[in-house]
Design an enzyme around this catalytic site. Structure first.
Site, PDB file in Angstrom:
ATOM      1  N   GLY A  95       0.863  -1.238   0.195  1.00 14.69           N
ATOM      2  CA  GLY A  95      -0.041  -0.048  -0.057  1.00 14.69           C
ATOM      3  C   GLY A  95       0.962   1.207  -0.182  1.00 14.69           C
ATOM      4  O   GLY A  95       2.150   1.007   0.148  1.00 14.69           O
ATOM      5  N   LEU A  96       0.297   2.216  -0.164  1.00 15.62           N
ATOM      6  CA  LEU A  96       0.929   3.824  -0.102  1.00 15.62           C
ATOM      7  C   LEU A  96       1.786   4.045   1.352  1.00 15.62           C
ATOM      8  O   LEU A  96       1.386   3.465   2.170  1.00 15.62           O
ATOM      9  CB  LEU A  96      -0.050   4.796  -0.272  1.00 15.62           C
ATOM     10  CG  LEU A  96      -0.697   4.827  -1.642  1.00 15.62           C
ATOM     11  CD1 LEU A  96      -1.981   5.935  -1.552  1.00 15.62           C
ATOM     12  CD2 LEU A  96       0.041   5.309  -2.777  1.00 15.62           C
ATOM     13  N   SER A  97       2.608   4.888   1.122  1.00 18.30           N
ATOM     14  CA  SER A  97       3.290   5.335   2.407  1.00 18.30           C
ATOM     15  C   SER A  97       2.067   5.921   3.176  1.00 18.30           C
ATOM     16  O   SER A  97       1.330   6.662   2.742  1.00 18.30           O
ATOM     17  CB  SER A  97       4.440   6.443   1.777  1.00 18.30           C
ATOM     18  OG  SER A  97       4.843   6.733   2.980  1.00 18.30           O
ATOM     19  N   GLY A  98       2.211   5.519   4.401  1.00 23.31           N
ATOM     20  CA  GLY A  98       1.303   6.133   5.587  1.00 23.31           C
ATOM     21  C   GLY A  98      -0.092   5.228   5.319  1.00 23.31           C
ATOM     22  O   GLY A  98      -0.984   5.876   6.227  1.00 23.31           O
ATOM     23  N   ALA A  99      -0.112   4.452   4.789  1.00 24.07           N
ATOM     24  CA  ALA A  99      -1.433   3.645   4.467  1.00 24.07           C
ATOM     25  C   ALA A  99      -1.681   2.846   5.695  1.00 24.07           C
ATOM     26  O   ALA A  99      -2.888   2.583   6.296  1.00 24.07           O
ATOM     27  CB  ALA A  99      -1.561   2.593   3.260  1.00 24.07           C
ATOM     28  N   GLY A 100      -0.616   2.447   6.384  1.00 20.11           N
ATOM     29  CA  GLY A 100      -0.803   1.633   7.870  1.00 20.11           C
ATOM     30  C   GLY A 100      -0.058   0.276   7.652  1.00 20.11           C
ATOM     31  O   GLY A 100      -0.381  -0.634   8.650  1.00 20.11           O
ATOM     32  N   LYS A 101       0.843   0.105   6.756  1.00 22.20           N
ATOM     33  CA  LYS A 101       1.391  -1.291   6.725  1.00 22.20           C
ATOM     34  C   LYS A 101       2.480  -1.445   7.714  1.00 22.20           C
ATOM     35  O   LYS A 101       2.056  -2.577   8.517  1.00 22.20           O
ATOM     36  CB  LYS A 101       2.389  -1.121   5.577  1.00 22.20           C
ATOM     37  CG  LYS A 101       1.608  -1.002   4.124  1.00 22.20           C
ATOM     38  CD  LYS A 101       2.643  -0.958   2.917  1.00 22.20           C
ATOM     39  CE  LYS A 101       3.840   0.126   3.034  1.00 22.20           C
ATOM     40  NZ  LYS A 101       3.602   1.606   2.886  1.00 22.20           N
ATOM     41  N   SER A 102       3.286  -0.620   8.377  1.00 25.13           N
ATOM     42  CA  SER A 102       4.148  -1.015   9.413  1.00 25.13           C
ATOM     43  C   SER A 102       3.404  -1.089  10.627  1.00 25.13           C
ATOM     44  O   SER A 102       3.927  -1.930  11.523  1.00 25.13           O
ATOM     45  CB  SER A 102       5.168   0.227   9.494  1.00 25.13           C
ATOM     46  OG  SER A 102       6.033   0.403   8.375  1.00 25.13           O
TER      47      SER A 102
ATOM     48  N   SER B  75       5.834  -2.069  -2.507  1.00 24.71           N
ATOM     49  CA  SER B  75       5.983  -2.931  -3.560  1.00 24.71           C
ATOM     50  C   SER B  75       4.758  -2.571  -4.430  1.00 24.71           C
ATOM     51  O   SER B  75       3.735  -3.065  -4.815  1.00 24.71           O
ATOM     52  CB  SER B  75       5.337  -4.279  -3.271  1.00 24.71           C
ATOM     53  OG  SER B  75       4.571  -4.493  -1.933  1.00 24.71           O
TER      54      SER B  75
END
Ligand SMILES: Nc1ncnc2c1ncn2[C@@H]1O[C@H](COP(=O)(O)OS(=O)(=O)O)[C@@H](OP(=O)(O)O)[C@H]1O
Ligand SMILES: Nc1ncnc2c1ncn2[C@@H]1O[C@H](COP(=O)(O)OP(=O)(O)O)[C@@H](O)[C@H]1O
Length: 182
Positions: A14-21, A88
């Site tokens: 997902g986009l940067s800041g979407a919440g992956k981490s 990705s």
């Protein structure tokens, strides 16, 4: 080791800041608390080590993603649950690496550009929109959303807890396991 003892890979895209981490690290802590063998390959940490020196061209992003997938595969084949958190952005590359990994599930961590720009967790969107960061995903570089992810999380509409519940259910279910190993 028997094939049944293989681990699995949960791939957060997902986009940067979407919440992956946020979600991958919370899931990591919960699985660790439960005594699972779990490892987290996070985009930022990978780029400081395994992929140090790579940039954000398509070729470099694909190299980064393929390196992550290579390590994820080694770990999963030894029974580890592997959580990958990386933008990705290219569908063909994600599809290719995920198809080669054992028991891999794609998790689309989704929030609209307006929301991640508002969050601007690292202050990068402000700079990207000002033209200071070239090839910034979602601003001046593509993000190709998954077409049929195992999970599609709208993090602008659901709480962290609600999203975590869904990824935990996926991580601890047989869904996503290759049929031969179920
Ligand atoms: N041009 C550009 N585009 C996107 N992101 C950028 C860029 N430059 C730096 N960053 C920071 O790098 C993090 C993304 O690294 P990834 O390894 O996940 O990216 S990729 O999968 O290789 O596309 C990303 O981290 P996250 O915010 O955690 O996604 C950003 O902090
Ligand atoms: N449902 C949610 N899931 C994940 N993060 C959320 C959610 N709602 C709000 N957030 C917030 O969004 C931000 C996501 O940041 P981060 O996890 O670093 O994103 P990424 O790793 O995709 O770049 C955090 O500040 C987090 O608290």
């Amino acid at each position: 080791m028997s094939r049944a003892a293989e681990g699995r890979v949960l791939w957060f895209t997902g986009l940067s800041g979407a919440g992956k981490s946020t979600l991958a690290s919370a899931l990591y802590r919960e699985l660790e608390r439960r005594g699972e063998r779990v490892e987290l390959l996070d985009g930022d940490a990978v780029r400081e080590n395994l992929s140090k020196g790579l940039g954000f061209s398509k070729a470099d992003r694909d190299t980064n993603v393929r390196r992550i997938a290579f390590v994820a595969g080694l770990l999963a084949r030894h029974g580890v649950t592997v959580l990958v958190s990386a933008i990705s952005p290219y569908r063909d590359t994600r599809d290719a690496v995920l198809s080669e990994l054992p028991n891999a599930s794609e998790i689309f961590v989704d929030a609209p550009l307006s929301v991640v720009t508002e969050r601007d967790v690292k202050g990068l969107y402000l700079r990207a929109l000002a033209g200071e960061i070239p090839h910034f995903t979602g601003v001046s570089d593509p993000y190709e959303a998954p077409l049929s992810p195992a999970l599609h999380l709208r993090t602008d509409q659901q709480s962290i807890e609600a999203c975590l519940e869904q990824v935990l259910a996926l991580a601890t279910s047989e869904v996503g396991r290759d049929a031969a190993y179920a």
